[in-house]
Design an enzyme around this catalytic site. Sequence first.
Site, PDB file in Angstrom:
ATOM      1  N   TYR A  51       0.829  -1.201   0.000  1.00  0.00           N
ATOM      2  CA  TYR A  51       0.000   0.000   0.000  1.00  0.00           C
ATOM      3  C   TYR A  51       0.870   1.260   0.000  1.00  0.00           C
ATOM      4  O   TYR A  51       0.365   2.358  -0.219  1.00  0.00           O
ATOM      5  CB  TYR A  51      -0.918   0.050   1.223  1.00  0.00           C
ATOM      6  CG  TYR A  51      -1.939  -1.050   1.318  1.00  0.00           C
ATOM      7  CD1 TYR A  51      -2.139  -1.964   0.280  1.00  0.00           C
ATOM      8  CD2 TYR A  51      -2.722  -1.187   2.465  1.00  0.00           C
ATOM      9  CE1 TYR A  51      -3.070  -2.983   0.397  1.00  0.00           C
ATOM     10  CE2 TYR A  51      -3.659  -2.197   2.587  1.00  0.00           C
ATOM     11  CZ  TYR A  51      -3.824  -3.104   1.555  1.00  0.00           C
ATOM     12  OH  TYR A  51      -4.751  -4.109   1.686  1.00  0.00           O
ATOM     13  N   HIS A 109       0.618 -11.547   2.374  1.00  0.00           N
ATOM     14  CA  HIS A 109      -0.444 -10.910   1.598  1.00  0.00           C
ATOM     15  C   HIS A 109      -1.171 -11.894   0.672  1.00  0.00           C
ATOM     16  O   HIS A 109      -2.405 -11.886   0.590  1.00  0.00           O
ATOM     17  CB  HIS A 109       0.148  -9.754   0.782  1.00  0.00           C
ATOM     18  CG  HIS A 109      -0.832  -8.651   0.527  1.00  0.00           C
ATOM     19  ND1 HIS A 109      -0.442  -7.339   0.338  1.00  0.00           N
ATOM     20  CD2 HIS A 109      -2.182  -8.651   0.423  1.00  0.00           C
ATOM     21  CE1 HIS A 109      -1.511  -6.587   0.140  1.00  0.00           C
ATOM     22  NE2 HIS A 109      -2.575  -7.357   0.173  1.00  0.00           N
TER      23      HIS A 109
END
Length: 279
Positions: A51, A109
């Site tokens: 991010y 992730h």
Amino acid sequence: MTALPHFTAHNGFALPALGLGTYALNGDAGADAVASAIGAGYRLIDSAFNYENEGSVGRGVRASDVDASELIVTTKLPGRHHPRAKARTSIEESRSRLGVDAIDLHLIHWPNPHQDEYVQAWEALVGAQQRGVVRQIGVSNFLPEHLERIERETGVRPVVNQIEVHPYFPQDEQLAYHRENGILTEAWSPLGRAKQLIEEQVIGEVAAAHDISPAQTVLAWHIARETVAIPKASSLEHQVSNLAAAEIVLTTAEVEAITALGRADGRLFDADPASHEES
């Protein structure tokens, strides 16, 4: 301030029913949004290496009036850092950017099954937890076969699996598997195709019955299914509105009616964990 229910994993670790997603909350505005959310009552903040906002998230945490010990700040290990040595460095870099002595919750992730290095990544997280630089460890987007493999090869079961869950993709079987094994479910993109969802008749009917918004209706549906929702909200107004969903109790029939919106093609994009490769 809304009192949030908590859900508990196999080892006693607990998460509040609602957290703040921070995807696309970057820079000064991102830090301000995180500080605002914490002030509003959020205690779970979700970030990720990919991010590119761990620094802003950390700054937002430090700018709040809430002691860090009351918060659960989450980040995630990217696919390109799965090899053991790279994973260790990635964890240390995330820790530095967040500005913490120990990361509260660190996830892998995506499993990236074709790359087939997710066991190494899990071993790195286990090692980080043993060294005390990570408090709790989990995964994201793992299928039962991936979960079973990492536990079989390391003896350590994740506390969390963050997966795609929303009314168009309710994931009943995966949620049942998690419950049976004491793994908490976090829902990314919990509102799914929000613009499309608010036009669904059943969402409108349930919202009207409780005098709430369609978004609050969907978040209440998540809570009823014991799924931790982490919607992104940059404004204080939306942050407070989302938290208020924890006060809504849907009937079993309402939950089932919303779940019935599920579709075979309900994913938001082509990201089946059995084949998806994240960089």
